[in-house]
Design a protein around this motif. Structure first.
Motif, PDB file in Angstrom:
ATOM      1  N   LEU A   6       0.822  -1.196   0.000  1.00  5.81           N
ATOM      2  CA  LEU A   6       0.000   0.000   0.000  1.00  5.81           C
ATOM      3  C   LEU A   6       0.861   1.252   0.000  1.00  5.81           C
ATOM      4  O   LEU A   6       0.550   2.217  -0.695  1.00  5.81           O
ATOM      5  CB  LEU A   6      -0.945  -0.013   1.202  1.00  5.81           C
ATOM      6  N   ALA A   7       1.962   1.221   0.712  1.00  3.14           N
ATOM      7  CA  ALA A   7       2.847   2.389   0.762  1.00  3.14           C
ATOM      8  C   ALA A   7       3.371   2.749  -0.625  1.00  3.14           C
ATOM      9  O   ALA A   7       3.520   3.929  -0.946  1.00  3.14           O
ATOM     10  CB  ALA A   7       3.998   2.133   1.724  1.00  3.14           C
ATOM     11  N   ASP A   8       3.647   1.743  -1.457  1.00  2.00           N
ATOM     12  CA  ASP A   8       4.118   2.007  -2.824  1.00  2.00           C
ATOM     13  C   ASP A   8       3.085   2.796  -3.629  1.00  2.00           C
ATOM     14  O   ASP A   8       3.438   3.665  -4.417  1.00  2.00           O
ATOM     15  CB  ASP A   8       4.441   0.701  -3.556  1.00  2.00           C
ATOM     16  N   PHE A   9       1.821   2.508  -3.426  1.00  2.00           N
ATOM     17  CA  PHE A   9       0.767   3.223  -4.143  1.00  2.00           C
ATOM     18  C   PHE A   9       0.653   4.665  -3.662  1.00  2.00           C
ATOM     19  O   PHE A   9       0.343   5.557  -4.434  1.00  2.00           O
ATOM     20  CB  PHE A   9      -0.577   2.504  -3.990  1.00  2.00           C
ATOM     21  N   MET A  10       0.922   4.890  -2.396  1.00  3.89           N
ATOM     22  CA  MET A  10       0.794   6.232  -1.839  1.00  3.89           C
ATOM     23  C   MET A  10       1.894   7.182  -2.322  1.00  3.89           C
ATOM     24  O   MET A  10       1.738   8.391  -2.245  1.00  3.89           O
ATOM     25  CB  MET A  10       0.800   6.182  -0.309  1.00  3.89           C
ATOM     26  N   THR A  11       2.980   6.662  -2.866  1.00  5.96           N
ATOM     27  CA  THR A  11       4.049   7.528  -3.364  1.00  5.96           C
ATOM     28  C   THR A  11       3.595   8.332  -4.577  1.00  5.96           C
ATOM     29  O   THR A  11       4.241   9.292  -4.958  1.00  5.96           O
ATOM     30  CB  THR A  11       5.307   6.721  -3.742  1.00  5.96           C
ATOM     31  N   PHE A  12       2.463   7.941  -5.174  1.00  9.88           N
ATOM     32  CA  PHE A  12       1.937   8.633  -6.350  1.00  9.88           C
ATOM     33  C   PHE A  12       0.866   9.658  -5.993  1.00  9.88           C
ATOM     34  O   PHE A  12       0.172  10.154  -6.862  1.00  9.88           O
ATOM     35  CB  PHE A  12       1.336   7.627  -7.330  1.00  9.88           C
ATOM     36  N   ASP A  13       0.710   9.966  -4.694  1.00  7.12           N
ATOM     37  CA  ASP A  13      -0.359  10.862  -4.257  1.00  7.12           C
ATOM     38  C   ASP A  13      -1.691  10.340  -4.764  1.00  7.12           C
ATOM     39  O   ASP A  13      -2.439  11.026  -5.460  1.00  7.12           O
ATOM     40  CB  ASP A  13      -0.103  12.300  -4.729  1.00  7.12           C
ATOM     41  N   THR A  14      -1.966   9.078  -4.449  1.00  9.27           N
ATOM     42  CA  THR A  14      -3.176   8.411  -4.910  1.00  9.27           C
ATOM     43  C   THR A  14      -4.043   8.014  -3.728  1.00  9.27           C
ATOM     44  O   THR A  14      -3.640   8.108  -2.575  1.00  9.27           O
ATOM     45  CB  THR A  14      -2.824   7.130  -5.687  1.00  9.27           C
ATOM     46  N   GLU A  15      -5.221   7.551  -4.058  1.00  5.20           N
ATOM     47  CA  GLU A  15      -6.112   6.986  -3.054  1.00  5.20           C
ATOM     48  C   GLU A  15      -6.507   5.596  -3.521  1.00  5.20           C
ATOM     49  O   GLU A  15      -6.945   5.414  -4.660  1.00  5.20           O
ATOM     50  CB  GLU A  15      -7.352   7.848  -2.877  1.00  5.20           C
ATOM     51  N   VAL A  16      -6.326   4.623  -2.666  1.00  8.50           N
ATOM     52  CA  VAL A  16      -6.712   3.248  -2.952  1.00  8.50           C
ATOM     53  C   VAL A  16      -8.087   3.024  -2.336  1.00  8.50           C
ATOM     54  O   VAL A  16      -8.308   3.337  -1.165  1.00  8.50           O
ATOM     55  CB  VAL A  16      -5.697   2.250  -2.364  1.00  8.50           C
ATOM     56  N   LEU A  17      -8.996   2.502  -3.136  1.00  3.76           N
ATOM     57  CA  LEU A  17     -10.345   2.170  -2.688  1.00  3.76           C
ATOM     58  C   LEU A  17     -10.661   0.754  -3.130  1.00  3.76           C
ATOM     59  O   LEU A  17     -10.177   0.307  -4.171  1.00  3.76           O
ATOM     60  CB  LEU A  17     -11.385   3.098  -3.326  1.00  3.76           C
ATOM     61  N   ALA A  18     -11.483   0.074  -2.373  1.00  2.00           N
ATOM     62  CA  ALA A  18     -11.992  -1.232  -2.784  1.00  2.00           C
ATOM     63  C   ALA A  18     -13.509  -1.161  -2.781  1.00  2.00           C
ATOM     64  O   ALA A  18     -14.106  -0.521  -1.913  1.00  2.00           O
ATOM     65  CB  ALA A  18     -11.516  -2.316  -1.832  1.00  2.00           C
ATOM     66  N   ILE A  19     -14.120  -1.781  -3.772  1.00  3.18           N
ATOM     67  CA  ILE A  19     -15.575  -1.830  -3.863  1.00  3.18           C
ATOM     68  C   ILE A  19     -15.989  -3.290  -3.932  1.00  3.18           C
ATOM     69  O   ILE A  19     -15.424  -4.070  -4.696  1.00  3.18           O
ATOM     70  CB  ILE A  19     -16.090  -1.080  -5.108  1.00  3.18           C
ATOM     71  N   SER A  20     -16.979  -3.641  -3.119  1.00  3.09           N
ATOM     72  CA  SER A  20     -17.470  -5.006  -3.055  1.00  3.09           C
ATOM     73  C   SER A  20     -18.991  -4.982  -2.962  1.00  3.09           C
ATOM     74  O   SER A  20     -19.572  -4.014  -2.478  1.00  3.09           O
ATOM     75  CB  SER A  20     -16.887  -5.705  -1.825  1.00  3.09           C
TER      76      SER A  20
END
Length: 97
Positions: free
Chosen positions: A1-15
């Protein structure tokens, strides 16, 4: 998850699971990103992305990179129970920003 945050992004999951099931899942696995419920009307968001599997009553496992304007820059759909290639996700995210 930290790798994704280096892009100034938001991770979301939808179920399509109800929010209480998602909360229990997040707590059990120590997830610290939002899990959004597409429970009611059942699968409405999944249908909008054309990934809802009517036969099984659930969405196909899908991932998207969406830019700040809301345009889908990349998408991939994985068959269950195939896992996600997070390295490929990071490559596609880097290409999109």
């Amino acid at each position: 998850l930290a790798d994704f945050m280096t892009f100034d992004t938001e991770v979301l999951a939808i179920s399509c699971d109800p929010m209480f099931a998602l909360r229990a899942f997040a707590d059990a696995d120590g997830l610290n990103f939002p899990l959004l419920s597409d429970f009611w009307p059942h699968g409405e968001v999944s249908r909008a992305y054309d990934v809802f599997d009517e036969r099984n009553g659930c969405p196909r496992r899908s991932s998207y990179v969406v830019d700040r304007e809301g345009a889908i820059r990349w998408a991939v759909h994985n068959a269950m129970p195939e896992g996600r290639d997070l390295d490929e996700h990071l490559r596609q995210l880097a290409d999109a920003v």
